[in-house]
Design a protein around this motif. Structure first.
Motif, short mmCIF file in Angstrom:
data_model
loop_
_atom_site.label_atom_id
_atom_site.label_comp_id
_atom_site.label_asym_id
_atom_site.label_seq_id
_atom_site.Cartn_x
_atom_site.Cartn_y
_atom_site.Cartn_z
N GLU A 235 0.32 -13.90 0.55
CA GLU A 235 1.16 -13.39 -0.56
C GLU A 235 2.64 -13.33 -0.23
N GLY A 236 2.98 -13.27 1.15
CA GLY A 236 4.38 -13.26 1.30
C GLY A 236 4.47 -12.30 2.73
N GLU A 237 5.74 -12.05 3.08
CA GLU A 237 6.13 -11.36 4.21
C GLU A 237 6.45 -9.85 3.83
N TYR A 238 6.26 -8.95 4.72
CA TYR A 238 6.81 -7.58 4.53
C TYR A 238 8.20 -7.51 5.10
N VAL A 239 9.07 -7.08 4.38
CA VAL A 239 10.50 -6.71 4.93
C VAL A 239 10.63 -5.19 4.86
N ASP A 240 11.01 -5.03 5.97
CA ASP A 240 11.60 -3.41 6.13
C ASP A 240 13.15 -3.35 6.03
N LYS B 268 -2.78 -12.68 2.75
CA LYS B 268 -1.96 -13.18 3.92
C LYS B 268 -0.98 -14.09 3.08
N ASN C 251 -5.17 -1.01 0.02
CA ASN C 251 -3.90 -1.49 0.01
C ASN C 251 -3.92 -2.78 0.78
N HIS C 252 -4.95 -3.44 0.59
CA HIS C 252 -4.80 -4.81 1.36
C HIS C 252 -4.21 -5.76 0.47
N ILE C 253 -3.25 -6.59 1.20
CA ILE C 253 -2.24 -7.68 0.68
C ILE C 253 -2.88 -8.97 1.37
#
Length: 86
Positions: A76-81, A74, A70-72
């Motif tokens: 590609e964007g930010e992860y937002v919770d 760097k 599941n490698h994204i």
């Protein structure tokens, strides 16, 4: 006199029918053999119907791009919770 009218009508009908058939075949011959001479394309661009590496009919090949886990990347964007609000 009536028989003569019927005969003349049939002769005219068949002559007209013959003219239509001749015109139809002349147009068919012109479009098949003469018009391509005026609108010819280079030989290399005509063979687009059959690909070079053609496979037998009915053969199915599925090509997938492999993911390394599941490698994204760097960039590609930010992860937002997100949190649920009541």
């Amino acid at each position: 006199m009536e028989q003569l009218n019927v005969i003349l009508f049939l002769v005219g009908f068949f002559r007209t029918l013959f003219v239509f058939v001749v015109i139809y075949y002349l147009i068919k011959l012109l479009t098949r053999y003469v018009l391509p001479l005026f609108f010819s394309q280079p030989k290399q661009h005509r063979d687009f119907r059959e690909p070079r590496n053609s496979k037998p009919e009915g053969e199915v090949t599925i090509e997938t791009k492999r993911n390394n886990g599941n490698h994204i990347p760097k960039d590609e964007g930010e992860y937002v919770d997100f949190e649920e609000v009541d």
